[in-house]
Write a protein that holds these residues in place. Structure first.
Motif, PDB file in Angstrom:
ATOM      1  N   THR A  34       1.022  -1.309   0.011  1.00  0.00           N
ATOM      2  CA  THR A  34      -0.090   0.069  -0.147  1.00  0.00           C
ATOM      3  C   THR A  34       0.870   1.463   0.115  1.00  0.00           C
ATOM      4  O   THR A  34       0.608   2.331  -0.774  1.00  0.00           O
ATOM      5  CB  THR A  34      -0.987   0.223   1.183  1.00  0.00           C
ATOM      6  N   VAL A  35       2.230   1.327   0.780  1.00  0.00           N
ATOM      7  CA  VAL A  35       2.848   2.421   0.623  1.00  0.00           C
ATOM      8  C   VAL A  35       3.561   2.535  -0.491  1.00  0.00           C
ATOM      9  O   VAL A  35       3.811   3.700  -0.929  1.00  0.00           O
ATOM     10  CB  VAL A  35       3.993   2.124   1.718  1.00  0.00           C
ATOM     11  N   TYR A  36       3.825   1.641  -1.230  1.00  0.00           N
ATOM     12  CA  TYR A  36       4.432   1.716  -2.731  1.00  0.00           C
ATOM     13  C   TYR A  36       3.382   2.392  -3.542  1.00  0.00           C
ATOM     14  O   TYR A  36       3.597   3.598  -4.401  1.00  0.00           O
ATOM     15  CB  TYR A  36       4.668   0.559  -3.234  1.00  0.00           C
ATOM     16  N   ARG A  37       1.952   1.940  -3.498  1.00  0.00           N
ATOM     17  CA  ARG A  37       0.899   2.759  -4.078  1.00  0.00           C
ATOM     18  C   ARG A  37       0.832   4.165  -4.057  1.00  0.00           C
ATOM     19  O   ARG A  37       0.423   5.002  -4.799  1.00  0.00           O
ATOM     20  CB  ARG A  37      -0.364   1.879  -4.006  1.00  0.00           C
ATOM     21  N   ASP A  38       0.867   4.278  -2.675  1.00  0.00           N
ATOM     22  CA  ASP A  38       0.608   5.700  -2.001  1.00  0.00           C
ATOM     23  C   ASP A  38       1.784   6.706  -2.668  1.00  0.00           C
ATOM     24  O   ASP A  38       1.572   8.012  -2.906  1.00  0.00           O
ATOM     25  CB  ASP A  38       0.630   5.884  -0.435  1.00  0.00           C
ATOM     26  N   VAL A  39       2.952   6.253  -2.607  1.00  0.00           N
ATOM     27  CA  VAL A  39       4.165   6.815  -3.139  1.00  0.00           C
ATOM     28  C   VAL A  39       3.989   7.093  -4.570  1.00  0.00           C
ATOM     29  O   VAL A  39       4.443   8.400  -4.954  1.00  0.00           O
ATOM     30  CB  VAL A  39       5.473   6.154  -2.740  1.00  0.00           C
ATOM     31  N   GLU A  40       3.544   6.266  -5.464  1.00  0.00           N
ATOM     32  CA  GLU A  40       3.334   6.345  -6.745  1.00  0.00           C
ATOM     33  C   GLU A  40       2.155   7.338  -7.106  1.00  0.00           C
ATOM     34  O   GLU A  40       2.507   8.348  -7.951  1.00  0.00           O
ATOM     35  CB  GLU A  40       2.950   4.873  -7.408  1.00  0.00           C
ATOM     36  N   ALA A  41       1.296   7.504  -6.070  1.00  0.00           N
ATOM     37  CA  ALA A  41       0.228   8.523  -6.005  1.00  0.00           C
ATOM     38  C   ALA A  41       0.531   9.936  -6.066  1.00  0.00           C
ATOM     39  O   ALA A  41       0.264  10.825  -6.947  1.00  0.00           O
ATOM     40  CB  ALA A  41      -1.138   8.013  -5.433  1.00  0.00           C
ATOM     41  N   LEU A  42       1.278   9.881  -4.989  1.00  0.00           N
ATOM     42  CA  LEU A  42       2.273  11.321  -4.771  1.00  0.00           C
ATOM     43  C   LEU A  42       3.282  11.815  -5.597  1.00  0.00           C
ATOM     44  O   LEU A  42       3.022  13.071  -6.201  1.00  0.00           O
ATOM     45  CB  LEU A  42       2.796  11.325  -3.259  1.00  0.00           C
ATOM     46  N   ALA A  43       3.917  10.983  -6.077  1.00  0.00           N
ATOM     47  CA  ALA A  43       4.824  11.232  -7.153  1.00  0.00           C
ATOM     48  C   ALA A  43       3.877  11.769  -8.346  1.00  0.00           C
ATOM     49  O   ALA A  43       4.355  12.694  -9.158  1.00  0.00           O
ATOM     50  CB  ALA A  43       5.506  10.178  -7.574  1.00  0.00           C
ATOM     51  N   ALA A  44       2.666  10.810  -8.918  1.00  0.00           N
ATOM     52  CA  ALA A  44       2.246  11.095 -10.131  1.00  0.00           C
ATOM     53  C   ALA A  44       1.344  12.689  -9.895  1.00  0.00           C
ATOM     54  O   ALA A  44       1.110  13.331 -10.708  1.00  0.00           O
ATOM     55  CB  ALA A  44       1.196  10.235 -10.284  1.00  0.00           C
ATOM     56  N   ALA A  45       1.287  13.035  -8.598  1.00  0.00           N
ATOM     57  CA  ALA A  45       0.679  14.549  -8.210  1.00  0.00           C
ATOM     58  C   ALA A  45       1.407  15.670  -8.300  1.00  0.00           C
ATOM     59  O   ALA A  45       1.126  16.677  -7.957  1.00  0.00           O
ATOM     60  CB  ALA A  45      -0.352  14.337  -6.974  1.00  0.00           C
ATOM     61  N   GLY A  46       2.647  15.145  -8.498  1.00  0.00           N
ATOM     62  CA  GLY A  46       3.897  16.334  -8.843  1.00  0.00           C
ATOM     63  C   GLY A  46       4.573  16.598  -7.428  1.00  0.00           C
ATOM     64  O   GLY A  46       5.325  17.493  -7.216  1.00  0.00           O
ATOM     65  N   ILE A  47       4.529  15.800  -6.434  1.00  0.00           N
ATOM     66  CA  ILE A  47       5.312  15.976  -5.145  1.00  0.00           C
ATOM     67  C   ILE A  47       6.467  15.475  -5.494  1.00  0.00           C
ATOM     68  O   ILE A  47       6.858  14.213  -5.886  1.00  0.00           O
ATOM     69  CB  ILE A  47       4.586  15.166  -4.088  1.00  0.00           C
ATOM     70  N   PRO A  48       7.635  16.132  -5.107  1.00  0.00           N
ATOM     71  CA  PRO A  48       8.868  15.782  -5.557  1.00  0.00           C
ATOM     72  C   PRO A  48       9.828  14.942  -4.387  1.00  0.00           C
ATOM     73  O   PRO A  48      10.283  15.389  -3.532  1.00  0.00           O
ATOM     74  CB  PRO A  48       9.707  17.090  -5.306  1.00  0.00           C
ATOM     75  N   LEU A  49       9.140  13.669  -4.464  1.00  0.00           N
ATOM     76  CA  LEU A  49       9.891  12.635  -3.658  1.00  0.00           C
ATOM     77  C   LEU A  49      10.492  11.647  -4.498  1.00  0.00           C
ATOM     78  O   LEU A  49       9.978  11.259  -5.512  1.00  0.00           O
ATOM     79  CB  LEU A  49       8.838  12.193  -2.452  1.00  0.00           C
ATOM     80  N   TYR A  50      11.521  11.031  -3.911  1.00  0.00           N
ATOM     81  CA  TYR A  50      12.340   9.856  -4.422  1.00  0.00           C
ATOM     82  C   TYR A  50      12.637   8.986  -3.502  1.00  0.00           C
ATOM     83  O   TYR A  50      12.793   9.360  -2.332  1.00  0.00           O
ATOM     84  CB  TYR A  50      13.499  10.508  -5.417  1.00  0.00           C
ATOM     85  N   GLY A  51      12.919   7.670  -4.071  1.00  0.00           N
ATOM     86  CA  GLY A  51      13.648   6.713  -3.079  1.00  0.00           C
ATOM     87  C   GLY A  51      15.025   6.220  -3.512  1.00  0.00           C
ATOM     88  O   GLY A  51      15.471   6.359  -4.657  1.00  0.00           O
TER      89      GLY A  51
END
Length: 323
Positions: A34-51
């Protein structure tokens, strides 16, 4: 639900820096997938996060990025006032709101103050219930409805169990406030019978009415509760006992010693002979009851019975010898 979780995830990364998917999953109480999916959703929304991969890897926000999602919702604002009592917030259905509110407050603080607040949380804890108090272990089934009535100022039809006859009553009441005392919830409410205090765990049924209710002008919940407790104690302690106590006994009874002698005489308010019997026995050899005679005799009889009991050989089966 997911939108709230995404905000919480974002605030966790902002406040704590790099976090692994496992750490985020534990904080959010979801699976790593679920965390992986949430991180992808945030990245798609333009939030500048990376792993970052590897043992020391994890997710983090781009340096310098700070979200402005720090405004509190209505539930979060209510939960802020229960930050010292997370279990109480959870029982009222505000647990998730409290977590998000804390993160938003952290995000709004300058770094130095945020670090200071973190040290306080790590080093100080308020645990209100007493060690041996019979606190409410789980939310009572009617607590959420009671809280709703208090929040929304709605009258309710209450079915209640009390200690005197008739034991079961039904009343229309107007809730004014909730009090958590030593782990137990109490409802302060008005009605035809006047201002009353009800134990939430004694509520048998509750129906919210489509009627607005307002507390009397100038009503102060804290002031009322303190007056209620003082009146209860005054009515509770209707008797008095004359005792001799050691310094340790005086300390445990909350007495102020007036002399330097090993033993001090004092008069102590008591609820009843039955109640005082158990309370004074807890002090062991640090107290001697001088009066009333009935209380002294009852304690003496208990001590004799204990002496006989503990004078026996445990293997004798209650005093009967083996053949």
């Amino acid at each position: 639900m997911r939108a709230s979780r995404l905000v919480t995830l974002l605030l966790l990364l902002q406040n704590r820096g790099r976090m692994t998917a496992r750490q985020l999953a534990e904080e959010l109480e979801v699976s790593v997938r679920t965390v992986y999916r949430d991180v992808e959703a945030l990245a798609a929304a333009g939030i500048p996060l990376y792993g970052d991969a590897g043992h020391a890897g994890g997710y983090r926000l781009l340096d310098g990025y700070r979200t402005r999602l720090t405004g509190l919702t209505g539930d979060e604002a209510q939960a802020v006032f229960l930050t010292a009592l997370p279990e109480a917030a959870a029982q009222l259905g505000l647990g998730e709101a409290l977590t998000t509110a804390r993160l938003k407050l952290d995000a709004a603080l300058p770094a130095a103050l945020r670090e200071h607040a973190g040290r306080i949380r790590q080093r100080f804890l308020l645990d209100a219930p007493g060690w041996y108090g019979d606190a409410d272990r789980a939310p009572h089934p009617h607590l959420a409805a009671v809280a709703t009535a208090v929040w929304e100022r709605r009258a309710v039809l209450l079915r209640y169990r009390r200690w005197r006859a008739p034991e079961e009553i039904e009343r229309r009441i107007e809730p004014y406030g909730l009090v958590l005392k030593a782990g137990r919830w109490y409802l302060v409410a008005g009605g035809a019978s006047g201002l009353r205090t009800y134990r939430v765990d004694q509520i048998l049924g509750l129906r919210l009415l489509d009627e607005h209710s307002d507390a009397p002008a100038g009503f102060d919940l804290a002031a009322h509760w303190h007056a209620h407790v003082a009146d209860f104690r005054a009515r509770l302690h209707t008797g008095e006992a004359l005792v001799r106590v050691t310094a340790e006994g005086a300390r445990r009874l909350g007495l102020t010693r007036s002399g330097g002698d090993e033993w001090t005489e004092a008069r102590v308010p008591i609820e009843s002979v039955e109640h005082a019997h158990g309370e004074f026995l807890r002090l062991g050899a640090d107290v001697e009851v001088l009066a009333p005679a009935e209380l002294r005799e009852r304690i003496a009889a208990t001590v004799r019975a204990l002496g006989d009991r503990y004078g026996q050989n445990p293997s004798s089966g209650g005093g009967h010898t083996k053949s």
